[in-house]
Design a protein around this motif. Structure first.
Motif, mmCIF file in Angstrom:
data_model
loop_
_atom_site.group_PDB
_atom_site.id
_atom_site.type_symbol
_atom_site.label_atom_id
_atom_site.label_comp_id
_atom_site.label_asym_id
_atom_site.label_seq_id
_atom_site.Cartn_x
_atom_site.Cartn_y
_atom_site.Cartn_z
ATOM 1 N N HIS A 32 0.833 -1.212 0.000
ATOM 2 C CA HIS A 32 0.000 0.000 0.000
ATOM 3 C C HIS A 32 0.868 1.264 0.000
ATOM 4 N N THR A 75 -7.013 6.057 4.051
ATOM 5 C CA THR A 75 -7.001 4.738 3.406
ATOM 6 C C THR A 75 -6.225 3.710 4.213
ATOM 7 N N THR A 76 -5.133 4.107 4.852
ATOM 8 C CA THR A 76 -4.365 3.151 5.647
ATOM 9 C C THR A 76 -5.173 2.662 6.844
ATOM 10 N N GLY A 78 -8.381 2.632 6.954
ATOM 11 C CA GLY A 78 -9.436 1.813 6.368
ATOM 12 C C GLY A 78 -8.961 0.433 5.977
ATOM 13 N N VAL A 79 -7.787 0.367 5.341
ATOM 14 C CA VAL A 79 -7.230 -0.938 4.945
ATOM 15 C C VAL A 79 -6.991 -1.801 6.183
ATOM 16 N N TYR A 80 -6.432 -1.208 7.216
ATOM 17 C CA TYR A 80 -6.174 -1.956 8.448
ATOM 18 C C TYR A 80 -7.484 -2.477 9.045
ATOM 19 N N LEU A 82 -10.405 -2.931 7.586
ATOM 20 C CA LEU A 82 -11.056 -3.904 6.709
ATOM 21 C C LEU A 82 -10.351 -5.260 6.702
ATOM 22 N N ALA A 93 -9.596 -4.521 -0.123
ATOM 23 C CA ALA A 93 -9.730 -3.520 0.943
ATOM 24 C C ALA A 93 -9.337 -2.106 0.514
ATOM 25 N N PRO A 94 -8.250 -1.902 -0.257
ATOM 26 C CA PRO A 94 -7.882 -0.534 -0.629
ATOM 27 C C PRO A 94 -8.947 0.165 -1.484
ATOM 28 N N ALA A 97 -11.568 1.349 1.008
ATOM 29 C CA ALA A 97 -11.008 2.393 1.870
ATOM 30 C C ALA A 97 -10.840 3.704 1.106
ATOM 31 N N SER A 98 -10.536 3.628 -0.181
ATOM 32 C CA SER A 98 -10.324 4.856 -0.961
ATOM 33 C C SER A 98 -11.606 5.661 -1.121
#
Length: 123
Positions: A32, A75-76, A78-80, A82, A93-94, A97-98
């Motif tokens: 990421h 986004t980070t 969110g990625v974490y 998710l 996931a990205p 999150a975006s």
């Protein structure tokens, strides 16, 4: 904001391809970070030209990572959330999150790319 969102879709593709490649060799957070770094320059020039119709300058270019910092934080996180908490596949996931990052990034980039008076006049 529509042009900004379209450029965001293009930038997401520019990010997502390298992310998938890096994901084959690195943990998802490293993939990421690397993919985010790659997509930043193109995003700056596309937004300067199409979204804000402003001349790119070194000052704006050097400040532009702040927009990506806002995007990166949202986004980070969110990625974490998710992947680690909700157990969503790290390949997807990205993208989710975006979506949460679009309005935050728009507000920050508008402040950087346009003088204050112009930025206040844009809806």
């Amino acid at each position: 904001m529509i042009v900004f969102a379209v450029i965001g879709v293009v930038n997401t593709g520019t990010y997502y391809g390298p992310y998938l490649v890096f994901l084959t060799r690195f943990p998802y957070l490293v993939a990421h970070i690397l993919a985010t770094a790659i997509s930043m320059t193109g995003s700056f020039f596309l937004n300067a030209h199409f979204t804000y119709r402003t001349r790119p300058t070194w000052r704006k270019f050097l400040l532009f990572p702040l927009t990506n910092a806002a995007n990166f934080v949202v986004t980070t996180a969110g990625v974490y959330i998710l992947v680690d908490l909700l157990h969503l596949d790290s390949r997807y996931a990205p993208l989710l999150a975006s979506l949460a990052a679009i309005p935050v990034t728009f507000v920050v980039s508008r402040r950087i790319m346009l003088p204050k008076a112009e930025a206040d006049g844009i809806a």
